[in-house]
Design an enzyme around this catalytic site. Structure first.
Site, PDB file in Angstrom:
ATOM      1  N   GLU A 188     -46.789   7.617 -51.339  1.00 22.47           N
ATOM      2  CA  GLU A 188     -46.148   6.377 -51.281  1.00 22.47           C
ATOM      3  C   GLU A 188     -44.909   5.720 -50.909  1.00 22.47           C
ATOM      4  O   GLU A 188     -44.183   7.035 -51.853  1.00 22.47           O
ATOM      5  CB  GLU A 188     -46.629   5.924 -52.937  1.00 22.47           C
ATOM      6  CG  GLU A 188     -46.466   3.933 -52.649  1.00 22.47           C
ATOM      7  CD  GLU A 188     -47.436   2.930 -51.991  1.00 22.47           C
ATOM      8  OE1 GLU A 188     -48.980   3.428 -52.455  1.00 22.47           O
ATOM      9  OE2 GLU A 188     -47.046   2.048 -51.344  1.00 22.47           O
ATOM     10  N   ASP A 189     -44.287   5.670 -49.519  1.00 21.30           N
ATOM     11  CA  ASP A 189     -43.145   5.382 -49.708  1.00 21.30           C
ATOM     12  C   ASP A 189     -41.668   6.464 -49.383  1.00 21.30           C
ATOM     13  O   ASP A 189     -41.284   6.335 -49.766  1.00 21.30           O
ATOM     14  CB  ASP A 189     -42.266   3.772 -50.877  1.00 21.30           C
ATOM     15  CG  ASP A 189     -42.954   2.641 -50.867  1.00 21.30           C
ATOM     16  OD1 ASP A 189     -44.156   2.583 -50.039  1.00 21.30           O
ATOM     17  OD2 ASP A 189     -42.307   1.386 -51.730  1.00 21.30           O
TER      18      ASP A 189
ATOM     19  N   ARG B  58     -38.422   5.402 -48.628  1.00 16.57           N
ATOM     20  CA  ARG B  58     -38.189   3.850 -48.235  1.00 16.57           C
ATOM     21  C   ARG B  58     -39.320   3.185 -49.244  1.00 16.57           C
ATOM     22  O   ARG B  58     -40.450   2.941 -49.265  1.00 16.57           O
ATOM     23  CB  ARG B  58     -39.096   4.546 -46.296  1.00 16.57           C
ATOM     24  CG  ARG B  58     -39.071   3.513 -45.727  1.00 16.57           C
ATOM     25  CD  ARG B  58     -40.516   3.031 -45.335  1.00 16.57           C
ATOM     26  NE  ARG B  58     -41.611   2.330 -46.613  1.00 16.57           N
ATOM     27  CZ  ARG B  58     -42.510   2.074 -46.281  1.00 16.57           C
ATOM     28  NH1 ARG B  58     -43.294   2.749 -45.488  1.00 16.57           N
ATOM     29  NH2 ARG B  58     -43.130   1.428 -47.585  1.00 16.57           N
TER      30      ARG B  58
ATOM     31  N   ASP C 170     -51.336   4.777 -48.988  1.00 16.23           N
ATOM     32  CA  ASP C 170     -50.918   4.222 -49.314  1.00 16.23           C
ATOM     33  C   ASP C 170     -50.655   3.193 -47.636  1.00 16.23           C
ATOM     34  O   ASP C 170     -51.405   2.599 -47.494  1.00 16.23           O
ATOM     35  CB  ASP C 170     -50.873   4.093 -50.343  1.00 16.23           C
ATOM     36  CG  ASP C 170     -51.103   1.821 -49.811  1.00 16.23           C
ATOM     37  OD1 ASP C 170     -51.961   1.605 -50.416  1.00 16.23           O
ATOM     38  OD2 ASP C 170     -50.568   1.724 -51.946  1.00 16.23           O
ATOM     39  N   ASP C 171     -49.290   3.743 -47.499  1.00 21.33           N
ATOM     40  CA  ASP C 171     -48.723   2.373 -46.107  1.00 21.33           C
ATOM     41  C   ASP C 171     -49.498   3.144 -45.036  1.00 21.33           C
ATOM     42  O   ASP C 171     -49.447   1.871 -43.731  1.00 21.33           O
ATOM     43  CB  ASP C 171     -47.355   3.597 -46.669  1.00 21.33           C
ATOM     44  CG  ASP C 171     -46.585   3.419 -47.508  1.00 21.33           C
ATOM     45  OD1 ASP C 171     -46.357   1.959 -48.506  1.00 21.33           O
ATOM     46  OD2 ASP C 171     -46.387   3.558 -48.495  1.00 21.33           O
TER      47      ASP C 171
ATOM     48  N   LYS D 143     -47.980   0.707 -59.285  1.00 20.77           N
ATOM     49  CA  LYS D 143     -49.548   0.855 -58.184  1.00 20.77           C
ATOM     50  C   LYS D 143     -50.708   1.259 -59.106  1.00 20.77           C
ATOM     51  O   LYS D 143     -51.016   0.711 -59.398  1.00 20.77           O
ATOM     52  CB  LYS D 143     -48.988   2.325 -56.888  1.00 20.77           C
ATOM     53  CG  LYS D 143     -48.087   1.719 -55.474  1.00 20.77           C
ATOM     54  CD  LYS D 143     -48.838   0.864 -54.871  1.00 20.77           C
ATOM     55  CE  LYS D 143     -47.562   0.618 -53.366  1.00 20.77           C
ATOM     56  NZ  LYS D 143     -48.121  -0.612 -52.762  1.00 20.77           N
TER      57      LYS D 143
ATOM     58  N   ASN E  90     -41.857  -5.978 -46.952  1.00 17.81           N
ATOM     59  CA  ASN E  90     -41.649  -6.312 -48.196  1.00 17.81           C
ATOM     60  C   ASN E  90     -40.428  -6.335 -48.523  1.00 17.81           C
ATOM     61  O   ASN E  90     -39.884  -4.673 -47.743  1.00 17.81           O
ATOM     62  CB  ASN E  90     -43.035  -5.730 -48.924  1.00 17.81           C
ATOM     63  CG  ASN E  90     -44.280  -5.969 -48.562  1.00 17.81           C
ATOM     64  OD1 ASN E  90     -44.423  -7.265 -48.849  1.00 17.81           O
ATOM     65  ND2 ASN E  90     -45.418  -5.175 -48.677  1.00 17.81           N
TER      66      ASN E  90
ATOM     67  N   TYR F 116     -45.017  -6.251 -59.324  1.00 21.14           N
ATOM     68  CA  TYR F 116     -45.087  -5.716 -58.266  1.00 21.14           C
ATOM     69  C   TYR F 116     -44.616  -5.928 -56.887  1.00 21.14           C
ATOM     70  O   TYR F 116     -43.653  -6.794 -57.031  1.00 21.14           O
ATOM     71  CB  TYR F 116     -46.968  -5.984 -57.923  1.00 21.14           C
ATOM     72  CG  TYR F 116     -47.834  -4.970 -56.598  1.00 21.14           C
ATOM     73  CD1 TYR F 116     -47.308  -3.289 -56.516  1.00 21.14           C
ATOM     74  CD2 TYR F 116     -47.941  -5.397 -55.496  1.00 21.14           C
ATOM     75  CE1 TYR F 116     -48.117  -2.818 -54.937  1.00 21.14           C
ATOM     76  CE2 TYR F 116     -48.301  -5.559 -54.519  1.00 21.14           C
ATOM     77  CZ  TYR F 116     -47.867  -3.550 -54.358  1.00 21.14           C
ATOM     78  OH  TYR F 116     -48.923  -3.013 -53.140  1.00 21.14           O
TER      79      TYR F 116
ATOM     80  N   ASN G  59     -51.819  -6.980 -48.659  1.00 24.85           N
ATOM     81  CA  ASN G  59     -50.680  -6.137 -49.081  1.00 24.85           C
ATOM     82  C   ASN G  59     -51.899  -5.274 -49.679  1.00 24.85           C
ATOM     83  O   ASN G  59     -53.175  -5.074 -50.123  1.00 24.85           O
ATOM     84  CB  ASN G  59     -50.224  -6.901 -50.399  1.00 24.85           C
ATOM     85  CG  ASN G  59     -49.373  -5.488 -50.795  1.00 24.85           C
ATOM     86  OD1 ASN G  59     -49.456  -4.655 -51.413  1.00 24.85           O
ATOM     87  ND2 ASN G  59     -48.272  -6.543 -50.679  1.00 24.85           N
TER      88      ASN G  59
HETATM   89  O1  OAA Z   1     -46.467  -2.076 -51.845  1.00 24.78           O
HETATM   90  C1  OAA Z   1     -46.653  -3.453 -51.487  1.00 24.78           C
HETATM   91  O2  OAA Z   1     -46.513  -4.249 -51.765  1.00 24.78           O
HETATM   92  C2  OAA Z   1     -47.117  -2.907 -50.525  1.00 24.78           C
HETATM   93  C3  OAA Z   1     -46.420  -1.015 -50.060  1.00 24.78           C
HETATM   94  O3  OAA Z   1     -47.550   0.140 -49.815  1.00 24.78           O
HETATM   95  C4  OAA Z   1     -44.897  -0.822 -49.044  1.00 24.78           C
HETATM   96  O4  OAA Z   1     -44.771  -2.230 -49.005  1.00 24.78           O
HETATM   97  O5  OAA Z   1     -44.490   0.286 -49.083  1.00 24.78           O
HETATM   98 MG    MG Z   2     -45.899   1.500 -49.989  1.00 27.48          MG
END
Ligand code: OAA
Ligand code: MG
Length: 624
Positions: A315-316, A225, A338-339, A243, A480, A172, A524
């Site tokens: 996510e992202d 992103r 999640d973000d 994840k 991160n 991760y 996190n």
């Molecule tokens: O993935 C991770 O460590 C935390 C997160 O969701 C990000 O930074 O986008």
């Molecule tokens: Mg993320």
């Protein structure tokens, strides 16, 4: 998560046995299908209504991995007869390597295919951790772990669970970020579904190509992103894969219920577009209607294929799409960003815990953010919501204690017309302020939170300013991976003369400063999403409500012990994460029942116990 034939079983002659007694047991099990969750691990009778300990052997399903390819029955029989053991060893879902017992070796055509020694899983774990440790380079450790996941899924999860603190940074954050950057060159086998513009109009068919049908969690990215690393296009696949392995290891959702997906609409990353090893579409990103149509087809297809209780974790995604997608689908689908939401929930938990060290209530504190994107505004809003609940003050009022700085400076009312919609609630009355140091000196925050995606932006001057205003400044560097962290743990402690309460998104080792050890926490979202998802799934919850995020946060904060506080920690260690996840799941489910969002009835009496009983454990199963 690894494609397999888990949902079916076969007899040793290769004929497919679709109806086994196990299927019956499955009906009552909302999360862990019995097929996956080692029966030998024992399930509580009150959940399943029967003593599962009597079902301690499985009909071996390996021969069906041939049937999966829809070959004719006779061919299937031939294959399983001739290749049964060989196929079994190559199916990561069933493979046990040298742990196959003498009886299993006899019964399943494994004689001669393995060396004679029989080694228990515990010994395999010892061997594998040594194997991973021999690599100095984190990416090599990552590849060793991915290799294991593709060979022997249960050993992978046992290793990850038993050495969670050590291996989390490998599978991760931060290593997964580097893996995504280099995905083209390290890519070996696809680990999830790729849905590109080429699949437009055919997404339901693409979903059907995935071998598992009983999907409960999807993590999806469009790669725009990835962490704080920017647009990595199709190579963002490492993130959903990582994840979801945490969903299983930390939250106990069975691997075959997890589906990683990358939506490929192109990339604006010139380096990748010019890279011959780039695995995605070589075109610039589709936007506007073309993007929205593909996403809509995807969202519709997912619901049609897996039903309305499948959890879709975004996510992202880049800011604009992240907010728009959440807004568009939150009332029709079980969606969670999640973000925005996961990060908010974990940070709120850390702040609530930090109050035990610094005193006061949330309303007594003043918050300043560097970064006003998904994480920044998401956290800000959840802090405001909780403060408003605690004080009965209107949301607009409590928001005034929360300030955000973006790339143009402090967000103030005179900038309102040019601000994106998600920043507008934070445009308070104040003269313009151009930089962070001035903002700290003028706003005088007690809490400084970095969500900028820009490394080393909490300079010595910034931290010193925080330390001159506060006896114990709370400093959270959330971006991160490690390279993007606003400051290091060492900088936070050194520049504040050891007074900072510090946590970061990416892990930092303990720091010695003036003879004292400081242990930084890891703020996190990995603390939240596995337990949060488990809570939704086990209660059959159909929509995510903000109060569920508050419930998750409250449960996490309650898990910080006096021993943790004594070390200055505002998060519990990851070693107990499965227990923590069960508590988070229980609190989330309890709130979902209270709000009438949970459909699994009747409500279990003891939700923590129920959560634990639902969790996948990676002990090997016995094959008869
Ligand atoms: O993935 C991770 O460590 C935390 C997160 O969701 C990000 O930074 O986008
Ligand atoms: Mg993320």
């Amino acid at each position: 998560m690894t494609p397999s034939s888990s949902s079916r079983s076969g007899d040793r002659n290769g004929s497919v046995v679709m109806e086994t007694p196990l299927k019956e047991l499955k009906k009552d099990s909302p999360v862990a299908d019995v097929d996956d969750n080692a029966i030998s691990a024992g399930g509580p009778q009150d959940v399943y209504g029967e003593d599962r300990a009597t079902e301690d052997h499985f009909v071996t399903p390996w021969s069906v991995s041939v049937a999966r390819f829809k070959l004719g029955a006779s061919l299937c029989r031939f294959h399983s007869f001739k290749w049964g053991g060989y196929t079994l060893l190559r199916d990561p879902h069933f493979n046990k390597g040298l742990a196959f017992t003498e009886d299993e070796r006899d019964a399943h055509y494994l004689r001669g295919l393995l060396p004679p020694s029989v080694i228990p899983q515990e010994t395999q774990v010892k061997k594998m951790i040594q194997h991973v440790r021999q690599y100095q380079v984190p990416l090599q450790k990552y590849m060793a772990m991915m290799d294991l996941q593709e060979r022997n899924e249960r050993l992978f999860y046992k290793l990850l669970i038993d050495h969670v603190e050590e291996l989390l940074p490998v599978v991760y954050t931060p290593t997964v970020g580097e893996a995504c950057q280099k995905y083209g060159s390290i890519f070996m086998r696809p680990q999830g579904l790729y849905i590109s513009l080429k699949e437009k109009g055919k997404i339901r068919e693409v979903l059907r190509n995935w071998p598992e049908q009983n999907i409960q969690v999807i993590v999806v990215t469009d790669g725009e992103r990835i962490l704080g690393l920017g647009d990595l296009g199709c190579q963002g696949m490492g993130i959903p894969v990582g994840k979801l392995s945490l969903y299983t290891a930390l939250g106990g959702v069975r691997p075959s219920a997890c589906l990683p997906i990358t939506i490929d609409v192109g990339t604006n990353n010139e380096k990748l577009l010019n890279d011959e090893l780039y695995i995605g579409l070589k075109q610039r990103r589709a936007t506007g209607q073309e993007y929205a149509e593909l996403m809509h087809e995807f969202m519709t297809a997912v619901k049609q294929t897996y039903g309305e209780k499948v959890l879709i974790q975004f996510e992202d995604f880049a800011n604009h799409n992240a907010f728009d997608l959440l807004e568009k689908y939150r009332s029709t689908h079980l969606v969670f960003n999640d973000d925005i939401q996961g990060t908010a929930s974990v940070v709120l938990a850390g702040l609530v815990a930090a109050l035990k060290l610094v005193g006061g209530n949330l309303s007594d504190h003043r918050f300043l953010f560097l970064g006003a994107g998904e994480a920044g505004t998401g956290i800000a809003e959840l802090i405001a919501l909780e403060t408003s609940k605690q004080t009965n003050a209107p949301l607009e009022e409590v928001r005034k204690n929360i300030w955000l700085v973006d790339s143009k400076g402090l967000i103030v009312s005179s900038r309102k017309d040019s601000l994106q919609h998600f920043k507008k609630p934070w445009a308070h009355e104040h003269e313009p302020v151009k930089n962070l140091v001035d903002a700290v000196n003028q706003i005088k925050p007690t809490v400084l939170i970095g969500t900028s995606g820009q490394g080393r932006t909490f300079t010595k001057e910034v931290i010193e300013a925080m330390a001159s205003i506060n006896k114990r400044p709370i400093i959270l560097s959330l971006s991160n991976p490690t390279s993007q962290s606003e400051c290091t743990a060492e900088e936070a402690y050194k520049w504040s003369q050891g007074r900072a309460i510090f946590a970061s998104g990416s892990p930092f080792p303990p720091v010695e400063y003036e003879g004292k050890m400081f242990v930084p926490g890891q703020a996190n979202n990995a603390y939240i999403f596995p337990g949060f998802g488990l809570g939704l799934i086990m209660s059959g919850t159909i929509r995510v409500h903000d109060d569920l995020l508050l419930a998750a946060s409250e449960a996490l904060a309650a898990q910080v012990s006096q021993e943790n506080f004594d070390k200055g920690l505002i998060f519990p260690p990851f070693t107990n994460i499965r227990k923590i996840s069960a508590h988070i799941a229980a609190n989330v489910a309890a709130k979902a029942y209270e709000l009438g969002l949970a459909t699994r009835l009747p409500q279990p009496k003891d939700l923590v116990k129920f959560a634990e009983s639902c969790m996948y454990t990676p002990a090997y199963r016995s094959y008869r």
